[in-house]
Design a protein around this motif. Structure first.
Motif, PDB file in Angstrom:
ATOM      1  N   LEU A 285       0.824  -1.219   0.000  1.00 35.90           N
ATOM      2  CA  LEU A 285       0.000   0.000   0.000  1.00 35.90           C
ATOM      3  C   LEU A 285       0.856   1.267   0.000  1.00 35.90           C
ATOM      4  N   LEU A 286       1.954   1.285   0.749  1.00 33.06           N
ATOM      5  CA  LEU A 286       2.855   2.438   0.754  1.00 33.06           C
ATOM      6  C   LEU A 286       3.437   2.687  -0.625  1.00 33.06           C
ATOM      7  N   GLU A 287       3.776   1.591  -1.324  1.00 35.75           N
ATOM      8  CA  GLU A 287       4.307   1.738  -2.682  1.00 35.75           C
ATOM      9  C   GLU A 287       3.240   2.309  -3.608  1.00 35.75           C
ATOM     10  N   ASP A 288       1.985   1.824  -3.415  1.00 35.65           N
ATOM     11  CA  ASP A 288       0.898   2.342  -4.246  1.00 35.65           C
ATOM     12  C   ASP A 288       0.686   3.846  -4.004  1.00 35.65           C
ATOM     13  N   ILE A 289       0.730   4.238  -2.711  1.00 35.38           N
ATOM     14  CA  ILE A 289       0.550   5.661  -2.385  1.00 35.38           C
ATOM     15  C   ILE A 289       1.656   6.505  -3.006  1.00 35.38           C
ATOM     16  N   ASP A 290       2.898   6.045  -2.921  1.00 41.66           N
ATOM     17  CA  ASP A 290       4.011   6.792  -3.517  1.00 41.66           C
ATOM     18  C   ASP A 290       3.830   6.912  -5.017  1.00 41.66           C
ATOM     19  N   GLU A 291       3.393   5.831  -5.637  1.00 43.89           N
ATOM     20  CA  GLU A 291       3.212   5.836  -7.099  1.00 43.89           C
ATOM     21  C   GLU A 291       2.112   6.815  -7.492  1.00 43.89           C
ATOM     22  N   ILE A 292       1.006   6.777  -6.710  1.00 47.46           N
ATOM     23  CA  ILE A 292      -0.098   7.705  -7.000  1.00 47.46           C
ATOM     24  C   ILE A 292       0.333   9.147  -6.769  1.00 47.46           C
ATOM     25  N   SER A 293       1.103   9.387  -5.710  1.00 51.78           N
ATOM     26  CA  SER A 293       1.583  10.753  -5.417  1.00 51.78           C
ATOM     27  C   SER A 293       2.448  11.270  -6.543  1.00 51.78           C
ATOM     28  N   LEU A 294       3.339  10.419  -7.045  1.00 52.80           N
ATOM     29  CA  LEU A 294       4.192  10.822  -8.166  1.00 52.80           C
ATOM     30  C   LEU A 294       3.347  11.121  -9.399  1.00 52.80           C
ATOM     31  N   ALA A 295       2.309  10.308  -9.594  1.00 46.75           N
ATOM     32  CA  ALA A 295       1.437  10.548 -10.746  1.00 46.75           C
ATOM     33  C   ALA A 295       0.700  11.879 -10.603  1.00 46.75           C
ATOM     34  N   ILE A 296       0.252  12.172  -9.351  1.00 44.88           N
ATOM     35  CA  ILE A 296      -0.433  13.451  -9.101  1.00 44.88           C
ATOM     36  C   ILE A 296       0.497  14.624  -9.385  1.00 44.88           C
ATOM     37  N   ILE A 297       1.754  14.511  -8.914  1.00 48.33           N
ATOM     38  CA  ILE A 297       2.730  15.582  -9.146  1.00 48.33           C
ATOM     39  C   ILE A 297       2.943  15.779 -10.636  1.00 48.33           C
ATOM     40  N   ALA A 298       3.067  14.659 -11.355  1.00 43.88           N
ATOM     41  CA  ALA A 298       3.288  14.751 -12.800  1.00 43.88           C
ATOM     42  C   ALA A 298       2.098  15.376 -13.502  1.00 43.88           C
ATOM     43  N   GLN A 299       0.892  14.941 -13.114  1.00 43.24           N
ATOM     44  CA  GLN A 299      -0.312  15.475 -13.749  1.00 43.24           C
ATOM     45  C   GLN A 299      -0.511  16.956 -13.393  1.00 43.24           C
ATOM     46  N   THR A 300      -0.157  17.294 -12.118  1.00 47.40           N
ATOM     47  CA  THR A 300      -0.260  18.704 -11.717  1.00 47.40           C
ATOM     48  C   THR A 300       0.670  19.579 -12.550  1.00 47.40           C
ATOM     49  N   ALA A 301       1.880  19.072 -12.789  1.00 44.40           N
ATOM     50  CA  ALA A 301       2.819  19.828 -13.619  1.00 44.40           C
ATOM     51  C   ALA A 301       2.289  19.984 -15.036  1.00 44.40           C
ATOM     52  N   ILE A 302       1.694  18.871 -15.547  1.00 45.27           N
ATOM     53  CA  ILE A 302       1.123  18.946 -16.897  1.00 45.27           C
ATOM     54  C   ILE A 302      -0.020  19.955 -16.932  1.00 45.27           C
ATOM     55  N   LEU A 303      -0.909  19.889 -15.873  1.00 44.53           N
ATOM     56  CA  LEU A 303      -2.030  20.825 -15.807  1.00 44.53           C
ATOM     57  C   LEU A 303      -1.538  22.262 -15.716  1.00 44.53           C
ATOM     58  N   HIS A 304      -0.530  22.510 -14.887  1.00 48.38           N
ATOM     59  CA  HIS A 304       0.038  23.852 -14.767  1.00 48.38           C
ATOM     60  C   HIS A 304       0.598  24.322 -16.103  1.00 48.38           C
ATOM     61  N   ASP A 305       1.276  23.421 -16.800  1.00 47.26           N
ATOM     62  CA  ASP A 305       1.844  23.772 -18.104  1.00 47.26           C
ATOM     63  C   ASP A 305       0.746  24.075 -19.113  1.00 47.26           C
ATOM     64  N   LEU A 306      -0.333  23.296 -19.064  1.00 48.76           N
ATOM     65  CA  LEU A 306      -1.446  23.531 -19.985  1.00 48.76           C
ATOM     66  C   LEU A 306      -2.123  24.869 -19.701  1.00 48.76           C
ATOM     67  N   LYS A 307      -2.297  25.196 -18.404  1.00 49.60           N
ATOM     68  CA  LYS A 307      -2.885  26.487 -18.052  1.00 49.60           C
ATOM     69  C   LYS A 307      -2.009  27.643 -18.530  1.00 49.60           C
ATOM     70  N   ALA A 308      -0.697  27.488 -18.380  1.00 45.11           N
ATOM     71  CA  ALA A 308       0.223  28.532 -18.839  1.00 45.11           C
ATOM     72  C   ALA A 308       0.137  28.707 -20.341  1.00 45.11           C
ATOM     73  N   LYS A 309       0.052  27.567 -21.062  1.00 44.97           N
ATOM     74  CA  LYS A 309      -0.057  27.641 -22.528  1.00 44.97           C
ATOM     75  C   LYS A 309      -1.378  28.277 -22.937  1.00 44.97           C
ATOM     76  N   ARG A 310      -2.439  27.957 -22.168  1.00 42.43           N
ATOM     77  CA  ARG A 310      -3.729  28.567 -22.489  1.00 42.43           C
ATOM     78  C   ARG A 310      -3.686  30.082 -22.268  1.00 42.43           C
ATOM     79  N   LEU A 311      -3.087  30.504 -21.166  1.00 45.63           N
ATOM     80  CA  LEU A 311      -2.948  31.941 -20.911  1.00 45.63           C
ATOM     81  C   LEU A 311      -2.130  32.624 -21.999  1.00 45.63           C
TER      82      LEU A 311
END
Length: 452
Positions: free
Chosen positions: A10-36
């Motif tokens: 479960l700890l490994e799953d949480i770490d994996e999900i957290s990394l995915a969230i960070i990656a997706q957040t960065a992608i979302l931030h980049d997309l918002k910047a491109k939209r602006l």
């Protein structure tokens, strides 16, 4: 599966999900910047202003803000309002330091963030000259003094004014501001004009007003209205005299009005006892409340190249005697003489105040040889010596090196039927009209209506 293995998985799953969230957040931030960025580029195509050069955009902002007086920081008014419209307008406002050169600062500061906003405002002006209005009592706290000291080398225009007070009497002392000598090296214009007259006047001693003037050695324009002191008039040693070598224009009090009498006098005029002004060209005075000898001493030591004098005539015999023999000859370069005579319930009439000037100007071409304009202001045409006025005008128009160009006799904005009877008689009117035909401009009546 053992309990420990399950926890590890479960700890490994949480770490994996957290990394995915960070990656997706960065992608979302980049997309918002491109939209602006895309929106910004679209605005550049759709917004006509965005297609203008930056210099022209800045000029438009300056034009929009140019009519406003110095104001305290307000999010609902320019120029702070410009920051809130869009990124383009914000960039233009921050790239236009001229927008931030005028500011009103309340004393004491209104709210805990007032000084911080003021300092941020002044920083945006960068190194440009500043126009600052201090509104309120001159009891400046140390934080405000420190901030002003930081920007004092940039101060070009300084106005001291006050909010209207509900009090019934003077509130003093108001002048509490530490100003080292020559600490305002760039100041050109100083205006001290509290609102509301006596109740809201600035009170202090002469030294406090002189301290402000000593801080501004390059001052060129000075206006002091409703400033009062509580000192006895004394002789001033030469060592205490202050020379302002650049001062060209000074207004002391409000011409046409009478100063308060009693223990408190108007330091607006009393301060002349301490000044030497060798460059003075324009002098505007309310009724002088200093001894005529002190005024003559000021003119003698200054020897100013005075070109314009506007003054309310005092109801005192010594001034009438002085003007004939000693006053006008001290200002030989005068071009414009503007005198106001206010009626009072005493033995001296308006004619008594004007007549010494009229007689002197009608008798010698060596007195004020460059005079081109004469203005008499009064609240009544009663007892105006029209025959003497006509004699003076003929002499100044025909017999002087610089021919008189204009004469005005102005009264209040209205004239009743009785006032019509106080106009020149027919013989004088004919003489005045002949001067008009010969080229002299004459106005007698209200500011709007020429009754001649």
């Amino acid at each position: 599966m053992s309990r420990n293995l399950a926890i590890s998985q479960l700890l490994e799953d949480i770490d994996e999900i957290s990394l995915a969230i960070i990656a997706q957040t960065a992608i979302l931030h980049d997309l918002k910047a491109k939209r602006l960025e895309a929106q910004h580029k679209l605005n550049l195509f759709l917004d006509p202003m965005a297609r203008l050069p930056l210099e022209l955009q800045s000029y438009i902002f300056l034009f929009m803000d140019s009519q406003s007086l110095p104001q305290k920081p307000n999010p609902n008014a320019a120029p702070i309002l410009f920051l809130r419209v869009c990124r383009l307008w914000r960039d233009i406002a921050l790239a236009t330091p001229m927008l931030w050169t005028k500011i009103q600062i309340d004393t004491p500061p209104c709210g805990p963030n007032h000084l911080g906003l003021c300092e941020m405002w002044l920083k945006r002006a960068r190194s440009l000259p500043l126009s600052v209005t201090l509104r309120g009592p001159l009891r400046l706290d140390q934080n405000l003094q420190d901030m002003l000291a930081q920007y004092s080398p940039q101060l070009k225009d300084l106005t001291l004014t006050k909010r209207l007070s509900a009090g019934n009497g003077p509130q003093y002392p108001y002048v509490v501001w530490e100003l080292p000598e020559e600490s305002l090296p760039s100041l050109k214009t100083l205006s001290i004009e509290p609102a509301g007259g006596y109740k809201n006047a600035f009170w202090g001693n002469i030294e406090e007003w002189l301290e402000i003037l000593r801080a501004a050695p390059r001052l060129s324009h000075c206006k002091m209205v409703d400033t009062f002191h509580d000192e006895e008039e004394v002789d001033v040693p030469p060592s205490q005299l202050l020379m302002l070598a650049s001062l060209e224009c000074m207004q002391l009090g409000e011409p046409g009005t009478l100063n308060l009498r009693g223990t408190a006098g108007s330091s607006s005029l009393a301060i002349l006892r301490y000044l030497t002004l060798p460059a003075l060209k324009v002098l505007t005075l309310s009724e002088p409340d200093i001894a005529h000898e002190a005024f003559l001493s000021f003119l003698s030591r200054s020897s100013p190249p005075l070109e314009s004098l506007e003054m309310t005539l005092p109801h005192e015999e010594p001034w009438l005697e002085t003007v004939v023999s000693r006053f006008l000859p001290l200002i030989p370069q005068l071009v414009t003489l503007d005198l106001a005579a206010v009626s009072q319930d005493n033995l001296l009439q308006v004619s008594d105040l004007f007549l010494p000037y009229i007689d002197l100007l009608a008798s010698s071409s060596e007195v004020l040889p460059h005079l081109r304009m004469i203005v008499f202001r009064t609240d009544s045409l009663a007892t105006i010596p029209y025959d003497d006025v006509l004699r003076m005008l003929r002499f100044r128009f025909t017999s002087c090196p610089a021919r008189l160009e204009r004469f005005e006799l102005k009264i209040a904005d209205y004239m009743d039927s009785d006032s019509m009877n106080e106009l020149p008689n027919e013989e004088v009117r004919v003489g005045l009209q002949q001067l008009v035909r010969d080229g002299l401009k004459i106005h007698i009546g209200t500011p709007e209506d020429n009754m001649l």
